[in-house]
Design a protein around this motif. Structure first.
Motif, mmCIF file in Angstrom:
data_model
loop_
_atom_site.group_PDB
_atom_site.id
_atom_site.type_symbol
_atom_site.label_atom_id
_atom_site.label_comp_id
_atom_site.label_asym_id
_atom_site.label_seq_id
_atom_site.Cartn_x
_atom_site.Cartn_y
_atom_site.Cartn_z
ATOM 1 N N MET A 1 -94.938 9.837 -42.981
ATOM 2 C CA MET A 1 -93.998 10.875 -42.177
ATOM 3 C C MET A 1 -93.142 11.416 -43.283
ATOM 4 N N VAL A 2 -92.719 10.822 -44.268
ATOM 5 C CA VAL A 2 -91.702 11.495 -45.014
ATOM 6 C C VAL A 2 -92.448 12.759 -45.669
ATOM 7 N N GLN A 3 -93.572 12.239 -46.288
ATOM 8 C CA GLN A 3 -94.331 13.360 -47.012
ATOM 9 C C GLN A 3 -94.792 14.532 -46.103
ATOM 10 N N GLN A 4 -95.093 14.179 -44.821
ATOM 11 C CA GLN A 4 -95.201 15.294 -43.945
ATOM 12 C C GLN A 4 -94.035 16.164 -43.619
ATOM 13 N N LEU A 5 -92.808 15.490 -43.635
ATOM 14 C CA LEU A 5 -91.620 16.235 -43.471
ATOM 15 C C LEU A 5 -91.293 17.176 -44.659
ATOM 16 N N LEU A 6 -91.627 16.584 -45.680
ATOM 17 C CA LEU A 6 -91.391 17.368 -47.034
ATOM 18 C C LEU A 6 -92.209 18.551 -47.042
ATOM 19 N N ARG A 7 -93.401 18.451 -46.552
ATOM 20 C CA ARG A 7 -94.499 19.671 -46.549
ATOM 21 C C ARG A 7 -93.943 20.757 -45.468
ATOM 22 N N GLU A 8 -93.461 20.090 -44.398
ATOM 23 C CA GLU A 8 -93.236 21.286 -43.464
ATOM 24 C C GLU A 8 -91.877 22.089 -43.886
ATOM 25 N N GLN A 9 -90.924 21.522 -44.406
ATOM 26 C CA GLN A 9 -89.746 22.036 -45.247
ATOM 27 C C GLN A 9 -89.906 22.575 -46.390
ATOM 28 N N GLN A 10 -91.439 22.625 -46.877
ATOM 29 C CA GLN A 10 -91.600 23.265 -48.177
ATOM 30 C C GLN A 10 -90.550 22.462 -49.350
ATOM 31 N N ILE A 11 -90.504 21.279 -49.184
ATOM 32 C CA ILE A 11 -89.503 20.703 -50.276
ATOM 33 C C ILE A 11 -90.529 20.095 -51.468
ATOM 34 N N ASP A 12 -90.175 20.566 -52.765
ATOM 35 C CA ASP A 12 -90.764 19.921 -53.714
ATOM 36 C C ASP A 12 -90.241 18.728 -54.366
ATOM 37 N N LEU A 13 -90.389 17.471 -53.692
ATOM 38 C CA LEU A 13 -89.636 16.477 -53.993
ATOM 39 C C LEU A 13 -90.548 15.103 -54.007
ATOM 40 N N GLU A 14 -90.275 14.185 -54.817
ATOM 41 C CA GLU A 14 -91.168 13.021 -54.766
ATOM 42 C C GLU A 14 -90.418 11.803 -54.211
ATOM 43 N N ILE A 15 -90.622 11.343 -53.075
ATOM 44 C CA ILE A 15 -89.990 10.225 -52.392
ATOM 45 C C ILE A 15 -91.107 9.292 -51.882
ATOM 46 N N ASN A 16 -90.737 7.718 -52.441
ATOM 47 C CA ASN A 16 -91.588 6.993 -52.282
ATOM 48 C C ASN A 16 -91.005 5.664 -51.277
ATOM 49 N N VAL A 17 -91.252 5.833 -49.835
ATOM 50 C CA VAL A 17 -90.443 4.798 -49.388
ATOM 51 C C VAL A 17 -90.740 3.388 -49.736
ATOM 52 N N GLU A 18 -92.055 2.954 -49.880
ATOM 53 C CA GLU A 18 -92.185 1.555 -50.419
ATOM 54 C C GLU A 18 -91.408 1.154 -51.733
ATOM 55 N N GLN A 19 -91.086 1.968 -52.484
ATOM 56 C CA GLN A 19 -90.364 1.902 -53.664
ATOM 57 C C GLN A 19 -88.917 1.818 -53.387
ATOM 58 N N LEU A 20 -88.518 2.331 -52.355
ATOM 59 C CA LEU A 20 -87.006 2.398 -51.928
ATOM 60 C C LEU A 20 -86.751 1.032 -51.241
ATOM 61 N N VAL A 21 -87.934 0.556 -50.396
ATOM 62 C CA VAL A 21 -87.538 -0.588 -49.819
ATOM 63 C C VAL A 21 -87.359 -1.881 -50.729
ATOM 64 N N LEU A 22 -88.475 -1.697 -51.713
ATOM 65 C CA LEU A 22 -88.243 -2.851 -53.117
ATOM 66 C C LEU A 22 -86.803 -2.840 -53.402
ATOM 67 N N LYS A 23 -86.353 -1.422 -53.907
ATOM 68 C CA LYS A 23 -85.204 -1.317 -54.578
ATOM 69 C C LYS A 23 -83.999 -2.018 -53.957
ATOM 70 N N HIS A 24 -84.044 -1.934 -52.414
ATOM 71 C CA HIS A 24 -82.999 -2.326 -51.674
ATOM 72 C C HIS A 24 -83.051 -3.677 -51.001
ATOM 73 N N SER A 25 -84.300 -4.403 -51.486
ATOM 74 C CA SER A 25 -84.520 -5.680 -50.782
ATOM 75 C C SER A 25 -83.597 -6.841 -51.533
ATOM 76 N N ILE A 26 -82.424 -6.587 -51.740
ATOM 77 C CA ILE A 26 -81.561 -7.481 -52.253
ATOM 78 C C ILE A 26 -80.208 -7.804 -51.257
ATOM 79 N N ASP A 27 -79.677 -9.091 -51.631
ATOM 80 C CA ASP A 27 -78.479 -9.477 -51.050
ATOM 81 C C ASP A 27 -77.342 -8.688 -51.476
ATOM 82 N N PRO A 28 -76.543 -7.896 -50.491
ATOM 83 C CA PRO A 28 -76.372 -8.445 -49.020
ATOM 84 C C PRO A 28 -77.103 -7.238 -48.358
ATOM 85 N N LYS A 29 -77.830 -6.446 -48.742
ATOM 86 C CA LYS A 29 -78.524 -5.363 -48.184
ATOM 87 C C LYS A 29 -79.566 -6.059 -46.967
ATOM 88 N N ILE A 30 -80.131 -7.303 -47.187
ATOM 89 C CA ILE A 30 -80.853 -7.649 -46.282
ATOM 90 C C ILE A 30 -80.571 -9.218 -46.086
#
Length: 255
Positions: free
Chosen positions: A66-95
């Motif tokens: 869905m993020v990739q679809q949104l980037l295409r629709e808005q014609q935004i040249d940007l790399e976003i990986n949600v899975e990697q963001l989840v890994l990044k933020h899966s730390i105390d006290p965020k979870i």
């Protein structure tokens, strides 16, 4: 035959990093790229709700796509990986686990011979890192997710694999439109966890709470908030839990 107890994850056992950390970072990345404020979270939620209305219950939780679809629709040249963001933020006290009693309760259920499974609408790649970090993953025999099952809640087919290997004794969750409906539709006791329970209901048994007029009012408002497309007058029986838990350990007395 195994005796399964199934659990929702988010809002039931744990807090994931999406709402406070992952989605805000996606929004920040896109806004910085555009050099203006862009409400990507609102756009993603609208797309999610549209897919759920269309019964696309797997695609509705594929946040990377869905993020990739949104980037295409808005014609935004940007790399976003949600899975990697989840890994990044899966730390105390965020979870965090939502109660100190969560893991002790799971341990007691295992000691009593039950097999435990999560039945979640979050993809495995988003849920497992959080579960592992919180010490939850080791207590579950199965982790059922939409992309593995071919459907998401409230589609009853998400339970098919577990039902083929045994009997589901109870399903525990926090949502009426997903968890309570799913359990009731398959004649499984629906254990709704509701931690904002009024004092007047806390002295009642979990079954009496579910049958009380006071809790029915709560259900009506909650279902309207969860899914405005469901008519609540008269209140549909499919969304009435069989048990209402104020704390997770109350599950032990219900079995």
């Amino acid at each position: 035959m195994k005796k399964w107890i199934t659990f929702d994850l988010d809002g039931t056992l744990m807090q994931n990093p999406f709402g406070k950390w992952v989605f805000p970072e996606v929004e920040e990345l896109i806004s910085n790229k555009l050099q203006r404020q862009f409400k990507s979270t609102e756009a993603l939620v609208r797309e999610h709700e549209l897919r759920m209305q269309q019964n696309r219950t797997v695609e509705a939780y594929d946040w990377d796509e869905m993020v990739q679809q949104l980037l295409r629709e808005q014609q935004i040249d940007l790399e976003i990986n949600v899975e990697q963001l989840v890994l990044k933020h899966s730390i105390d006290p965020k979870i965090y686990v939502l109660e100190e009693a969560v893991i002790p309760t799971l341990r007691k259920l295992k000691e009593q011979g039950y097999s435990l499974a999560t039945v979640t609408n979050g993809f495995y790649k988003y849920q497992y890192p959080v579960m592992k970090e919180l010490g939850l993953s080791e207590w579950f025999d199965e982790i059922i997710t939409p992309e593995k099952a071919g459907c998401g809640k409230p589609d009853v087919n998400i339970l098919r694999g577990l039902q083929e290997s045994g009997q589901i004794i109870a399903h525990v969750g926090d949502r009426l439109d997903h968890d309570v409906y799913l359990a009731n539709a398959t004649d499984i006791p629906s254990m709704m966890i509701y931690r904002k329970l009024p004092e007047s209901l806390r002295t009642m048994s979990p079954q009496r709470r579910a049958a009380s007029a006071e809790f029915m009012k709560i259900c009506e408002e909650k279902l309207k908030a969860e899914n405005p497309h469901i008519r609540t007058t008269p209140y549909p029986p499919a969304y009435i839990p069989t048990h209402v838990l104020y704390q997770i350990e109350e599950l032990l007395e219900c079995l």
